[in-house]
Write an enzyme that holds these catalytic residues in place. Structure first.
Site, short mmCIF file in Angstrom:
data_model
loop_
_atom_site.label_atom_id
_atom_site.label_comp_id
_atom_site.label_asym_id
_atom_site.label_seq_id
_atom_site.Cartn_x
_atom_site.Cartn_y
_atom_site.Cartn_z
N ASP A 182 63.55 25.26 78.82
CA ASP A 182 64.56 24.22 78.68
C ASP A 182 65.12 24.32 77.26
OD1 ASP A 182 66.05 21.89 78.34
OD2 ASP A 182 64.84 20.80 79.80
N PHE A 240 59.88 16.68 77.67
CA PHE A 240 60.78 15.59 78.06
C PHE A 240 60.41 15.14 79.48
CE2 PHE A 240 64.69 13.58 79.41
CZ PHE A 240 65.10 12.92 78.26
N TYR A 291 75.60 17.73 76.52
CA TYR A 291 76.07 16.57 75.75
C TYR A 291 75.33 16.37 74.43
CZ TYR A 291 72.19 14.43 78.39
OH TYR A 291 70.98 14.16 78.96
N LYS A 292 74.36 17.24 74.13
CA LYS A 292 73.64 17.11 72.85
C LYS A 292 74.36 17.94 71.79
CE LYS A 292 69.45 15.79 75.21
NZ LYS A 292 68.26 16.25 75.94
N ARG A 302 63.61 9.52 64.94
CA ARG A 302 64.18 10.85 65.13
C ARG A 302 65.51 10.97 64.41
NH1 ARG A 302 65.02 13.24 71.04
NH2 ARG A 302 66.52 11.56 71.06
C1 LIG Z 1 68.03 15.64 77.11
C2 LIG Z 1 67.07 16.39 77.94
C3 LIG Z 1 67.19 16.39 79.33
C4 LIG Z 1 68.25 15.56 79.98
O1 LIG Z 1 68.33 15.73 81.34
P1 LIG Z 1 69.58 15.12 82.12
O2 LIG Z 1 69.36 15.59 83.49
O3 LIG Z 1 70.80 15.68 81.47
O4 LIG Z 1 69.56 13.64 81.97
C5 LIG Z 1 66.28 17.15 80.04
N1 LIG Z 1 65.32 17.87 79.43
C6 LIG Z 1 65.18 17.88 78.09
C7 LIG Z 1 64.11 18.68 77.46
C8 LIG Z 1 66.04 17.12 77.32
O5 LIG Z 1 65.90 17.11 75.99
#
Ligand SMILES: *Cc1c(COP(=O)(O)O)cnc(C)c1O
Length: 432
Positions: free
Chosen positions: A198, A129, A223-224, A391
């Site tokens: 992560d 990400f 939030y996921k 997705r």
């Molecule tokens: C969704 C996601 C994030 C989101 O980061 P925020 O700081 O909450 O915006 C970070 N890393 C990964 C791998 C994600 O899937």
């Protein structure tokens, strides 16, 4: 060959089905984007209203003590700990995933600089990400390290004596493919490398055991799959053996051993509590807690193991139905078929040039699906190694087998009718 009746039968036998009643889903929507923004739990609106009108409105500043506001990062953290194989007291809910990554990566670099100063590389995946890569890039600039980006199959051979940290996302956000956390961590440790995981697409989605894997640091998203609401606090876990070795760089007063002593000097709180920085968003924290409570009730129904079994059954069914019913439209599969390598999402690809103006058409297909109430999302490829992705996240808390059937049926109709070619479905918005 699957049928609608077969899917309905699977739903009738599904012991996790009652969990769906704990969510407030709009009618006519099949929500396959819980991997990006989870659904609203039924308890959340009333709880948030209570926090606002009673705890804030009436309790005012007293609520830091009387309503337990001050301990909320630890309270939510302990619930998350159960989902990721951590012990009570080892996780705090706080800040964002990006910020927490900055904190743990900094701490990991401090440890590496002390124990192995000649190691100057951070290794990660090119399709990680982007925020993870940006944070790592910034820290590399700050500290004189180099970020080395690889494809997943190149990582094992790259765990060499010049690598300080291996920073990976457990389940890839684009492809849904999952690393073997224990095996990868062990290989890294054998090579003298620290691991930062992560868990944004793992916590609440797949069973995780950071303790058994002997991971070093982990962070993740609220939030996921945890359904904490937009911008919900994220979380941090630090292996207890590392937790007190260094300060984290955002040494704010909430991470102080005695914040209300108001001393001019910083003394870090014990354990993971030092990973807090400043005052927490209590309203969001209360919403996150409601999302986590659904998982606590799911424990009685088999917890993450049962959720995982259902998740795999849902993704297997989706893949099989797409193959059966959407053949001949240039649709491919980016998600591994092997269960051990699959998260809780399925990513479909589309041949480049199959869409309008030489595009893949993947974006437009997703838009046409959303117009029909089937909400997934689109992630652009780079036109080279990584293809455009459609997705679809499968959250076993509230997705059923019949939903899968209808989702594929809508996809089939969108492809058959070529409805995706309509101009309104080819118009890009700020958030995809
Ligand atoms: C969704 C996601 C994030 C989101 O980061 P925020 O700081 O909450 O915006 C970070 N890393 C990964 C791998 C994600 O899937």
């Amino acid at each position: 060959m699957s049928t609608l009746a077969h899917c309905q039968e699977l739903d009738s036998k599904d012991t996790l089905r009652p969990l769906k009643d704990q969510f407030s889903l709009p009618p006519g929507v099949i929500y396959l984007d819980g991997n990006s923004l989870g659904v609203l739990p039924r308890a959340t609106a009333a709880r948030v209203a209570e926090v606002v009108t009673q705890e804030w409105g009436v309790g005012l500043i007293r609520s830091w003590n009387t309503a337990g506001w001050f301990a909320m990062p630890q309270k939510a953290g302990n619930k998350i700990a159960k989902l990721i194989g951590a012990n009570a007291g080892e996780v705090v809910a706080t800040d964002t995933t990006s910020i927490n990554l900055y904190k743990v990566l900094s701490a990991a670099l401090n440890i590496a600089a002390a124990d192995a100063p000649t190691r100057k590389l951070i290794v990660s995946e090119r399709s990680n990400f982007p925020t993870d890569l940006y944070i790592a890039e910034a820290l590399c600039q700050e500290r004189g390290y180099t970020l080395k980006l690889l494809e997943p199959d190149e990582i094992a051979a790259a765990l060499t004596a010049d690598v300080a940290i291996l920073m990976l996302t457990h389940v890839n956000y684009r492809t849904g493919s999952m690393h073997d956390m224990a095996a990868v961590t062990q290989a890294a440790h054998t090579a003298g490398i620290l691991t930062v995981w992560d868990l944004a697409h793992s916590a609440g989605a797949v069973p995780v055991d950071v303790t058994a894997a002997e991971a070093d640091f982990a962070i993740g998203c609220g939030y996921k799959y945890l359904n904490g609401g937009p911008g919900a606090p994220a979380f941090v876990w630090v292996n207890p053996k590392h937790a007190e070795r260094f300060w984290q760089p955002l040494a704010g007063w909430w991470g102080h051993a005695t914040p209300f002593a108001f001393t001019p000097d910083y003394r870090p709180a014990p354990g993971v509590n030092r990973y807090l920085c400043g005052t927490q968003p209590i309203i969001n924290m209360a919403a996150l807690d409601c999302g986590l409570d659904v998982f606590m009730t799911a424990e009685a129904l088999g917890g993450m193991a049962a959720l995982r079994t259902k998740s795999l059954a849902l993704t297997d069914l989706f893949i099989a139905l797409v193959e059966e019913r959407c053949a001949g439209f240039g649709i491919g599969l980016a998600t591994p078929m092997t269960h051990e390598q699959r998260g809780s999402q399925v990513c479909l690809t589309r041949e480049h040039g199959a869409g309008l103006d030489g595009s893949s058409g993947a974006f437009a297909i997703v838009q046409a699906l959303i117009a029909r109430g089937v909400i997934g999302d689109y992630r652009a490829g780079d036109g080279k190694v990584h293809q455009d992705i459609m997705r679809f996240g499968f959250t076993p808390l509230y997705i059923g087998f019949e939903d899968v059937w209808h989702a594929v049926e809508h996809l089939r109709q969108v492809l058959l009718s070529e409805a995706w070619q309509r101009p309104e479905f080819n118009q890009k918005h700020a958030v995809t």
